[in-house]
Design an enzyme around this catalytic site. Structure first.
Site, PDB file in Angstrom:
ATOM      1  N   PRO A 157     -96.767 -35.396   3.788  1.00 40.45           N
ATOM      2  CA  PRO A 157     -96.641 -35.887   2.407  1.00 40.45           C
ATOM      3  C   PRO A 157     -97.170 -37.318   2.248  1.00 40.45           C
ATOM      4  O   PRO A 157     -97.831 -37.634   1.249  1.00 40.45           O
ATOM      5  CB  PRO A 157     -95.127 -35.814   2.143  1.00 40.45           C
ATOM      6  N   TYR A 158     -96.895 -38.156   3.234  1.00 42.89           N
ATOM      7  CA  TYR A 158     -97.397 -39.542   3.202  1.00 42.89           C
ATOM      8  C   TYR A 158     -98.924 -39.555   3.244  1.00 42.89           C
ATOM      9  O   TYR A 158     -99.574 -40.275   2.462  1.00 42.89           O
ATOM     10  CB  TYR A 158     -96.823 -40.310   4.389  1.00 42.89           C
ATOM     11  N   MET A 159     -99.520 -38.758   4.125  1.00 44.44           N
ATOM     12  CA  MET A 159    -100.968 -38.726   4.233  1.00 44.44           C
ATOM     13  C   MET A 159    -101.603 -38.149   2.969  1.00 44.44           C
ATOM     14  O   MET A 159    -102.662 -38.610   2.526  1.00 44.44           O
ATOM     15  CB  MET A 159    -101.393 -37.904   5.452  1.00 44.44           C
TER      16      MET A 159
END
Length: 211
Positions: free
Chosen positions: A124-126
Site C-alpha cells: 500500500p505504501y509503494m
C-alpha cells in the site's frame, strides 16, 4: 528564499534540516506538534506548525522550494498511508503549483515503480508513492524524485550508487546518505525533472547526481 521541509521531524528530515542549516541554507521545518519545536529551536532552525492532513497553505509563505520527506510511518495503517503518503503529497504538489515554487524535491522509494514486487505489508505504501510520483510527473511543477532503497541507520558515507548494478545488488542506503543527497540537490538548482535511485555506493554525491 527559503526551502520548506515537509516531514522535517522524521528521521531523514531531522538530519537534512541540520545539514542544511549548518550549510547556511535558509529552511523552514514544517512540524505538526508544537512540542517538536524544541529540537529545532535548540539548533536555530525556523519552524512552522502545520498539519499535512489539515490546512498547511501558510507554511509555503516566503518559500520558493519544497522538500517532501513526509511519511505515515511503519506503525500506521493504510488509512494514514492514503492521507499522508498519497493525498498529502498530492496537496503539496497542488500548492507548489499554485504558489509557483521553483522546484519540489520528492523523497519516494525505489520499489514504487512496481508496488507488487515489494513485501506484502509495504505494497500500500509503494502504491501510494507510485501514484504520487505519477501525479508529480504530470504536473507543471519542476521537480526531482529520489528513490532510496531500504533505509538503514548506518553512518553516512557520503558515497552513492544510482542502480542495483552499481551497488553490487545491495538494495540499501543510510538515512544519512539520503539527507546528504537532498542537501546536494538543494544547492544544485539547475537539476529539474530528474529521477535518481539512491543506494549506498562508492561514488561521491556530486559525481553520482551531477548538477
Amino acid at each position: 528564499m527559503k526551502t520548506l521541509v515537509i516531514g522535517a521531524n522524521g528521521q531523514i528530515g531531522r538530519q537534512f534540516c541540520e545539514l542544511a542549516h549548518r550549510a547556511g541554507e535558509p529552511i523552514r521545518a514544517m512540524i505538526r506538534d508544537p512540542g517538536q519545536q524544541a529540537w529545532f529551536g535548540e539548533r536555530g532552525i525556523e519552524t512552522v506548525v502545520a498539519d499535512l492532513e489539515g490546512d498547511f497553505q501558510h507554511a509555503f509563505d516566503g518559500c520558493d522550494q519544497v522538500v517532501f520527506t513526509a511519511g505515515s510511518g511503519p506503525h500506521t495503517g493504510p488509512d494514514k498511508t492514503l492521507l499522508i503518503d498519497l493525498y498529502g503529497a498530492i496537496r503539496t504538489i497542488d500548492l507548489a503549483s499554485e504558489r509557483g515554487v521553483s522546484r519540489l524535491l520528492m523523497v519516494s522509494a525505489m520499489r514504487a515503480e512496481n508496488p507488487q514486487a515489494a513485501p506484502e505489508k509495504l505494497r500500500p505504501y509503494m502504491a501510494a508513492k507510485f501514484a504520487a510520483d505519477a501525479y508529480l510527473r504530470s504536473s507543471q511543477v519542476p521537480h526531482v524524485i529520489l528513490k532510496p532503497g531500504r533505509l538503514t541507520d548506518e553512518t553516512a558515507s557520503e558515497r552513492l550508487a544510482t542502480s542495483l548494478e552499481e551497488s553490487g545488488g545491495e538494495n540499501r542506503i543510510s538515512r544519512g546518505n539520503v539527507a546528504h543527497a537532498l542537501l546536494h540537490l538543494l544547492k544544485a538548482r539547475a537539476l529539474v525533472d530528474r529521477e535518481f535511485v539512491l543506494l549506498d555506493g562508492t561514488r561521491p554525491i556530486d559525481a553520482a547526481l551531477g548538477g
